[in-house]
Design a protein around this motif. Structure first.
Motif, PDB file in Angstrom:
ATOM      1  N   GLU A  19       4.041   1.279   1.681  1.00  0.00           N
ATOM      2  CA  GLU A  19       4.284   0.304   0.385  1.00  0.00           C
ATOM      3  C   GLU A  19       3.952  -1.088   1.158  1.00  0.00           C
ATOM      4  O   GLU A  19       4.501  -1.731   2.051  1.00  0.00           O
ATOM      5  CB  GLU A  19       5.586   0.387  -0.068  1.00  0.00           C
ATOM      6  CG  GLU A  19       5.743  -0.351  -1.334  1.00  0.00           C
ATOM      7  CD  GLU A  19       7.054  -0.062  -2.030  1.00  0.00           C
ATOM      8  OE1 GLU A  19       7.431  -0.752  -2.387  1.00  0.00           O
ATOM      9  OE2 GLU A  19       6.992   1.144  -2.239  1.00  0.00           O
ATOM     10  N   THR A  20       2.648  -1.719   0.474  1.00  0.00           N
ATOM     11  CA  THR A  20       2.156  -3.122   1.182  1.00  0.00           C
ATOM     12  C   THR A  20       2.376  -4.053   0.013  1.00  0.00           C
ATOM     13  O   THR A  20       2.072  -3.720  -1.268  1.00  0.00           O
ATOM     14  CB  THR A  20       0.993  -3.021   1.795  1.00  0.00           C
ATOM     15  OG1 THR A  20       0.025  -2.347   1.069  1.00  0.00           O
ATOM     16  CG2 THR A  20       1.092  -1.973   3.099  1.00  0.00           C
ATOM     17  N   ARG A  21       2.439  -5.276   0.280  1.00  0.00           N
ATOM     18  CA  ARG A  21       2.001  -6.480  -0.903  1.00  0.00           C
ATOM     19  C   ARG A  21       1.587  -7.447  -0.100  1.00  0.00           C
ATOM     20  O   ARG A  21       1.945  -8.230   0.865  1.00  0.00           O
ATOM     21  CB  ARG A  21       3.214  -6.515  -1.399  1.00  0.00           C
ATOM     22  CG  ARG A  21       3.081  -7.702  -2.607  1.00  0.00           C
ATOM     23  CD  ARG A  21       4.552  -8.097  -3.406  1.00  0.00           C
ATOM     24  NE  ARG A  21       5.531  -8.583  -2.628  1.00  0.00           N
ATOM     25  CZ  ARG A  21       5.888  -9.936  -2.524  1.00  0.00           C
ATOM     26  NH1 ARG A  21       4.948 -10.632  -3.278  1.00  0.00           N
ATOM     27  NH2 ARG A  21       6.769 -10.343  -1.869  1.00  0.00           N
ATOM     28  N   LEU A  22       0.502  -8.057  -0.653  1.00  0.00           N
ATOM     29  CA  LEU A  22      -0.120  -9.300  -0.020  1.00  0.00           C
ATOM     30  C   LEU A  22       0.407 -10.356  -0.549  1.00  0.00           C
ATOM     31  O   LEU A  22       1.412 -10.434  -1.712  1.00  0.00           O
ATOM     32  CB  LEU A  22      -1.655  -9.529  -0.665  1.00  0.00           C
ATOM     33  CG  LEU A  22      -2.507  -8.173   0.204  1.00  0.00           C
ATOM     34  CD1 LEU A  22      -3.934  -8.217  -0.281  1.00  0.00           C
ATOM     35  CD2 LEU A  22      -2.401  -8.223   2.011  1.00  0.00           C
ATOM     36  N   ARG A  23       0.481 -11.432  -0.059  1.00  0.00           N
ATOM     37  CA  ARG A  23       1.100 -12.811  -0.816  1.00  0.00           C
ATOM     38  C   ARG A  23       0.883 -13.152  -1.857  1.00  0.00           C
ATOM     39  O   ARG A  23       1.834 -13.511  -2.753  1.00  0.00           O
ATOM     40  CB  ARG A  23       0.609 -14.060   0.492  1.00  0.00           C
ATOM     41  CG  ARG A  23       1.549 -15.229   0.347  1.00  0.00           C
ATOM     42  CD  ARG A  23       1.036 -16.355   1.297  1.00  0.00           C
ATOM     43  NE  ARG A  23       1.235 -15.536   2.598  1.00  0.00           N
ATOM     44  CZ  ARG A  23       0.377 -16.386   3.911  1.00  0.00           C
ATOM     45  NH1 ARG A  23      -0.064 -17.148   3.471  1.00  0.00           N
ATOM     46  NH2 ARG A  23       0.644 -15.699   4.768  1.00  0.00           N
ATOM     47  N   ASP A  24      -0.253 -12.961  -2.471  1.00  0.00           N
ATOM     48  CA  ASP A  24      -0.696 -13.320  -3.922  1.00  0.00           C
ATOM     49  C   ASP A  24      -0.660 -12.406  -4.794  1.00  0.00           C
ATOM     50  O   ASP A  24      -0.863 -12.452  -6.052  1.00  0.00           O
ATOM     51  CB  ASP A  24      -2.077 -13.968  -3.715  1.00  0.00           C
ATOM     52  CG  ASP A  24      -3.322 -13.092  -3.322  1.00  0.00           C
ATOM     53  OD1 ASP A  24      -2.849 -11.975  -2.721  1.00  0.00           O
ATOM     54  OD2 ASP A  24      -4.171 -13.159  -3.667  1.00  0.00           O
ATOM     55  N   GLU A  25      -0.275 -11.230  -4.564  1.00  0.00           N
ATOM     56  CA  GLU A  25       0.286  -9.947  -5.501  1.00  0.00           C
ATOM     57  C   GLU A  25       1.733  -9.989  -6.089  1.00  0.00           C
ATOM     58  O   GLU A  25       2.519 -10.344  -5.308  1.00  0.00           O
ATOM     59  CB  GLU A  25      -0.058  -8.544  -4.766  1.00  0.00           C
ATOM     60  CG  GLU A  25      -1.622  -8.399  -4.238  1.00  0.00           C
ATOM     61  CD  GLU A  25      -1.761  -6.979  -3.448  1.00  0.00           C
ATOM     62  OE1 GLU A  25      -2.750  -6.456  -3.825  1.00  0.00           O
ATOM     63  OE2 GLU A  25      -0.717  -6.548  -3.036  1.00  0.00           O
ATOM     64  N   ALA A  26       1.354  -9.703  -7.270  1.00  0.00           N
ATOM     65  CA  ALA A  26       2.813  -9.723  -8.029  1.00  0.00           C
ATOM     66  C   ALA A  26       3.776  -8.503  -7.465  1.00  0.00           C
ATOM     67  O   ALA A  26       4.925  -8.723  -7.352  1.00  0.00           O
ATOM     68  CB  ALA A  26       2.562  -9.737  -9.527  1.00  0.00           C
ATOM     69  N   SER A  27       2.960  -7.285  -7.307  1.00  0.00           N
ATOM     70  CA  SER A  27       4.014  -6.265  -6.954  1.00  0.00           C
ATOM     71  C   SER A  27       3.515  -5.383  -5.792  1.00  0.00           C
ATOM     72  O   SER A  27       1.854  -5.624  -5.791  1.00  0.00           O
ATOM     73  CB  SER A  27       4.050  -5.224  -8.139  1.00  0.00           C
ATOM     74  OG  SER A  27       3.007  -4.827  -8.733  1.00  0.00           O
TER      75      SER A  27
END
Length: 50
Positions: A19-27
């Motif tokens: 599970e990954t999330r970039l800095r500018d992604e909401a979820s």
């Protein structure tokens, strides 16, 4: 002598869900990651004893 993956079949040696999330992604996003298996290979060795 060793023969590995004689029929050159594509396979995953290790497979896991990340599970990954970039800095500018909401979820976060769930992805399937894998390590590819060994392709066709022939290994040979030579030893000498004296």
């Amino acid at each position: 002598m060793q023969f590995q993956n004689i029929f050159n079949t594509k396979w995953n040696e290790a497979q896991f869900e990340t599970e990954t999330r970039l800095r500018d992604e909401a979820s976060s996003v769930s992805e399937l990651c894998f390590t590819p298996g060994t392709p066709f290979a022939v290994k040979a060795g030579v030893s000498y004893k004296f």
